[in-house]
Design a protein around this motif. Structure first.
Motif, PDB file in Angstrom:
ATOM      1  N   HIS A 177       0.895  -1.178   0.000  1.00  0.00           N
ATOM      2  CA  HIS A 177      -0.078  -0.079  -0.139  1.00  0.00           C
ATOM      3  C   HIS A 177       0.846   1.218  -0.027  1.00  0.00           C
ATOM      4  O   HIS A 177       0.057   2.228  -0.045  1.00  0.00           O
ATOM      5  CB  HIS A 177      -0.963  -0.052   1.298  1.00  0.00           C
ATOM      6  N   GLY A 178       2.124   1.243   0.273  1.00  0.00           N
ATOM      7  CA  GLY A 178       2.955   2.401   0.084  1.00  0.00           C
ATOM      8  C   GLY A 178       2.892   3.303  -1.120  1.00  0.00           C
ATOM      9  O   GLY A 178       2.809   2.742  -2.207  1.00  0.00           O
ATOM     10  N   ALA A 179       2.799   4.393  -0.893  1.00  0.00           N
ATOM     11  CA  ALA A 179       2.403   5.451  -1.851  1.00  0.00           C
ATOM     12  C   ALA A 179       3.575   5.880  -2.713  1.00  0.00           C
ATOM     13  O   ALA A 179       3.362   6.280  -4.021  1.00  0.00           O
ATOM     14  CB  ALA A 179       2.112   6.825  -1.140  1.00  0.00           C
ATOM     15  N   LYS A 180       4.990   5.650  -2.471  1.00  0.00           N
ATOM     16  CA  LYS A 180       5.960   6.134  -3.069  1.00  0.00           C
ATOM     17  C   LYS A 180       7.155   5.201  -3.289  1.00  0.00           C
ATOM     18  O   LYS A 180       7.226   4.868  -4.619  1.00  0.00           O
ATOM     19  CB  LYS A 180       6.542   7.397  -2.543  1.00  0.00           C
ATOM     20  N   ARG A 181       7.769   4.563  -2.358  1.00  0.00           N
ATOM     21  CA  ARG A 181       8.799   3.762  -2.479  1.00  0.00           C
ATOM     22  C   ARG A 181       8.310   2.451  -3.116  1.00  0.00           C
ATOM     23  O   ARG A 181       9.019   1.817  -3.942  1.00  0.00           O
ATOM     24  CB  ARG A 181       9.346   3.471  -1.245  1.00  0.00           C
ATOM     25  N   THR A 182       7.063   1.713  -2.811  1.00  0.00           N
ATOM     26  CA  THR A 182       6.599   0.732  -3.299  1.00  0.00           C
ATOM     27  C   THR A 182       6.308   0.766  -4.846  1.00  0.00           C
ATOM     28  O   THR A 182       6.670  -0.278  -5.528  1.00  0.00           O
ATOM     29  CB  THR A 182       5.483   0.072  -2.490  1.00  0.00           C
ATOM     30  N   PRO A 183       5.441   1.744  -5.210  1.00  0.00           N
ATOM     31  CA  PRO A 183       5.476   1.850  -6.813  1.00  0.00           C
ATOM     32  C   PRO A 183       6.784   1.847  -7.331  1.00  0.00           C
ATOM     33  O   PRO A 183       6.981   1.326  -8.460  1.00  0.00           O
ATOM     34  CB  PRO A 183       4.497   2.964  -6.766  1.00  0.00           C
ATOM     35  N   ALA A 184       7.562   2.684  -6.744  1.00  0.00           N
ATOM     36  CA  ALA A 184       8.859   2.856  -7.673  1.00  0.00           C
ATOM     37  C   ALA A 184       9.523   1.470  -7.603  1.00  0.00           C
ATOM     38  O   ALA A 184      10.190   1.130  -8.632  1.00  0.00           O
ATOM     39  CB  ALA A 184       9.656   3.696  -6.794  1.00  0.00           C
ATOM     40  N   LEU A 185       9.651   0.733  -6.676  1.00  0.00           N
ATOM     41  CA  LEU A 185      10.424  -0.395  -6.820  1.00  0.00           C
ATOM     42  C   LEU A 185       9.528  -1.656  -7.719  1.00  0.00           C
ATOM     43  O   LEU A 185      10.460  -2.351  -8.276  1.00  0.00           O
ATOM     44  CB  LEU A 185      10.224  -1.131  -5.029  1.00  0.00           C
ATOM     45  N   ALA A 186       8.276  -1.524  -7.591  1.00  0.00           N
ATOM     46  CA  ALA A 186       7.443  -2.165  -8.606  1.00  0.00           C
ATOM     47  C   ALA A 186       7.738  -1.910 -10.174  1.00  0.00           C
ATOM     48  O   ALA A 186       8.141  -2.668 -11.032  1.00  0.00           O
ATOM     49  CB  ALA A 186       6.152  -2.173  -8.456  1.00  0.00           C
ATOM     50  N   ALA A 187       8.014  -0.494 -10.181  1.00  0.00           N
ATOM     51  CA  ALA A 187       8.330  -0.118 -11.674  1.00  0.00           C
ATOM     52  C   ALA A 187       9.643  -0.548 -12.257  1.00  0.00           C
ATOM     53  O   ALA A 187       9.848  -0.807 -13.239  1.00  0.00           O
ATOM     54  CB  ALA A 187       8.129   1.357 -11.690  1.00  0.00           C
ATOM     55  N   ARG A 188      10.582  -0.872 -11.144  1.00  0.00           N
ATOM     56  CA  ARG A 188      11.974  -1.124 -11.482  1.00  0.00           C
ATOM     57  C   ARG A 188      12.190  -2.806 -11.767  1.00  0.00           C
ATOM     58  O   ARG A 188      12.981  -3.261 -12.766  1.00  0.00           O
ATOM     59  CB  ARG A 188      13.013  -0.779 -10.631  1.00  0.00           C
ATOM     60  N   PHE A 189      11.379  -3.443 -10.921  1.00  0.00           N
ATOM     61  CA  PHE A 189      11.710  -5.016 -10.833  1.00  0.00           C
ATOM     62  C   PHE A 189      10.645  -5.926 -10.994  1.00  0.00           C
ATOM     63  O   PHE A 189      10.834  -6.949 -11.470  1.00  0.00           O
ATOM     64  CB  PHE A 189      12.269  -5.307  -9.492  1.00  0.00           C
ATOM     65  N   ALA A 190       9.393  -5.340 -10.749  1.00  0.00           N
ATOM     66  CA  ALA A 190       8.000  -6.340 -10.963  1.00  0.00           C
ATOM     67  C   ALA A 190       7.702  -6.627 -12.276  1.00  0.00           C
ATOM     68  O   ALA A 190       7.502  -5.800 -13.126  1.00  0.00           O
ATOM     69  CB  ALA A 190       7.067  -5.769 -10.150  1.00  0.00           C
ATOM     70  N   HIS A 191       7.122  -7.971 -12.497  1.00  0.00           N
ATOM     71  CA  HIS A 191       6.400  -8.209 -13.563  1.00  0.00           C
ATOM     72  C   HIS A 191       4.740  -8.179 -13.276  1.00  0.00           C
ATOM     73  O   HIS A 191       3.875  -8.118 -13.985  1.00  0.00           O
ATOM     74  CB  HIS A 191       6.635  -9.796 -13.789  1.00  0.00           C
ATOM     75  N   GLU A 192       4.404  -8.027 -11.902  1.00  0.00           N
ATOM     76  CA  GLU A 192       3.119  -8.159 -11.392  1.00  0.00           C
ATOM     77  C   GLU A 192       3.263  -7.313 -10.215  1.00  0.00           C
ATOM     78  O   GLU A 192       3.933  -7.111  -9.350  1.00  0.00           O
ATOM     79  CB  GLU A 192       2.553  -9.306 -11.043  1.00  0.00           C
ATOM     80  N   PHE A 193       2.155  -6.524 -10.112  1.00  0.00           N
ATOM     81  CA  PHE A 193       2.015  -5.577  -8.903  1.00  0.00           C
ATOM     82  C   PHE A 193       0.665  -6.003  -8.109  1.00  0.00           C
ATOM     83  O   PHE A 193      -0.575  -6.004  -8.743  1.00  0.00           O
ATOM     84  CB  PHE A 193       1.722  -4.048  -9.103  1.00  0.00           C
ATOM     85  N   ASN A 194       0.780  -6.361  -6.862  1.00  0.00           N
ATOM     86  CA  ASN A 194      -0.351  -6.836  -6.173  1.00  0.00           C
ATOM     87  C   ASN A 194      -0.657  -6.075  -5.048  1.00  0.00           C
ATOM     88  O   ASN A 194       0.319  -5.636  -4.045  1.00  0.00           O
ATOM     89  CB  ASN A 194      -0.109  -8.447  -5.634  1.00  0.00           C
ATOM     90  N   ILE A 195      -1.902  -5.652  -4.578  1.00  0.00           N
ATOM     91  CA  ILE A 195      -2.319  -4.891  -3.789  1.00  0.00           C
ATOM     92  C   ILE A 195      -3.301  -5.859  -2.881  1.00  0.00           C
ATOM     93  O   ILE A 195      -4.087  -6.368  -3.167  1.00  0.00           O
ATOM     94  CB  ILE A 195      -2.859  -3.609  -4.027  1.00  0.00           C
ATOM     95  N   PRO A 196      -2.863  -6.282  -1.654  1.00  0.00           N
ATOM     96  CA  PRO A 196      -3.620  -6.937  -0.681  1.00  0.00           C
ATOM     97  C   PRO A 196      -4.871  -6.428   0.128  1.00  0.00           C
ATOM     98  O   PRO A 196      -4.478  -5.322   0.469  1.00  0.00           O
ATOM     99  CB  PRO A 196      -2.569  -7.631   0.318  1.00  0.00           C
ATOM    100  N   PHE A 197      -6.099  -7.088   0.071  1.00  0.00           N
ATOM    101  CA  PHE A 197      -7.232  -6.912   0.949  1.00  0.00           C
ATOM    102  C   PHE A 197      -7.279  -5.137   0.974  1.00  0.00           C
ATOM    103  O   PHE A 197      -7.577  -4.498   2.066  1.00  0.00           O
ATOM    104  CB  PHE A 197      -6.750  -7.189   2.481  1.00  0.00           C
TER     105      PHE A 197
END
Length: 307
Positions: A177-197
């Motif tokens: 749910h992080g607003a800044k660091r999590t999206p940035a990390l997903a943009a660099r490394f992820a094939h999928e972004f998941n938001i739980p619950f």
């Protein structure tokens, strides 16, 4: 909408129970079986007969299933050194014939670390970033070449960068749910972004942040899969829904507000609203692992209407 099965074995499950669920999910054409990575139960359960290790479990399932994809939501970055994790995941991917996906998070449940003597560092996000750099670096290093990494938290020198996964690239999931660091990390490394619950509104907001971060990183937002994890409690009748809610210690109204609960038609409608804000995949959190009829009901009366 792609439907996957998501289990929480720390709440109490044997390997045989997990195998039975995974095989049933495979027979019913769910696309994947995922499990959490925890060593201590949560809430008012005893967790008997005790925890099972996520990657040991997936190694067994890799040899005892044929088609279904296998993965974690989420492997705790605090549990394993990144070089060791890279070898484990690569080996299980080889054992499965290329069906593994790695969900990786920073780790958050301090009590389980205390219970099993696992260090719980203050700075976890920076460690997670370095772990992702190391995992992808090791897997992407050509055979015969060496990999070095000199970070704040981890150092690797003259690594042969073996073993390699069967898949290249092996899918990595990042979520939260992080607003800044999590999206940035997903943009660099992820094939999928998941938001739980998360609610539909919160999902839409977070997906937008990830898309914006991908664009800022010079990546097409459409390269990522956007997904949710939601508890499931489905029944043909109100009585059946209430019975399933009672077994997992939840209230029907709360589940309808925060998860996927109610009749198959109600769940299809709600999944449609998630799809409308960009969700392409849902991990159905199945909390009663003895209720295989629940899986069958969703496969028969929900899946055909959202596929």
């Amino acid at each position: 909408m792609d439907l996957r099965v998501f289990t929480e074995p720390q709440q109490g499950a044997t390997y045989d129970t997990l195998l039975r669920v995974a095989r049933t999910a495979e027979e019913l054409n769910y696309s994947a079986f995922f499990r959490s990575d925890h060593y201590l139960h949560m809430g008012a359960v005893d967790g008997l007969p005790g925890p099972t290790d996520a990657w040991t479990t997936l190694a067994g399932l890799a040899r005892e299933t044929e088609r279904i994809r296998l993965g974690t939501l989420m492997t705790a970055g605090t549990f394993r050194l990144p070089g060791v994790l890279a070898i484990q995941v690569a080996q299980v991917d080889q054992m499965s014939g290329g069906r593994v996906e790695l969900g990786l998070g920073s780790g958050w449940y301090e009590e389980e670390h205390t219970a099993y003597g696992i260090p719980f560092p203050k700075e976890k996000f920076g460690r997670l970033e370095e772990q992702l750099e190391i995992l992808t670096g090791l897997w992407n290093t050509p055979v015969g070449e060496r990999f070095d990494f000199d970070g704040t938290y981890y150092q690797l020198k003259d690594s042969p960068a073996l073993a390699k996964p069967r898949q290249s690239p092996l899918p990595i999931l990042i979520g939260g749910h992080g607003a800044k660091r999590t999206p940035a990390l997903a943009a660099r490394f992820a094939h999928e972004f998941n938001i739980p619950f998360a609610s539909i509104e919160d999902s839409e907001r977070q997906f937008g942040r990830v898309r914006a971060a991908a664009e800022e990183a010079g990546r097409a937002p459409s390269e990522l899969v956007y997904s949710n994890a939601l508890v499931a409690c489905v029944g043909r009748t109100d009585k059946e829904v209430a019975r399933r809610a009672a077994v997992i210690g939840r209230e029907v109204d709360e589940l309808k507000a925060n998860g996927l609960a109610g009749s198959p038609a109600e769940v299809v409608e709600k999944l449609g609203r998630y799809a409308a804000v960009g969700s392409q995949r849902v991990y159905l959190q199945m909390l009663d692992l003895d209720d295989l009829d629940h899986l069958e009901l969703i496969a028969a009366e929900v899946m055909p209407h959202v596929a």
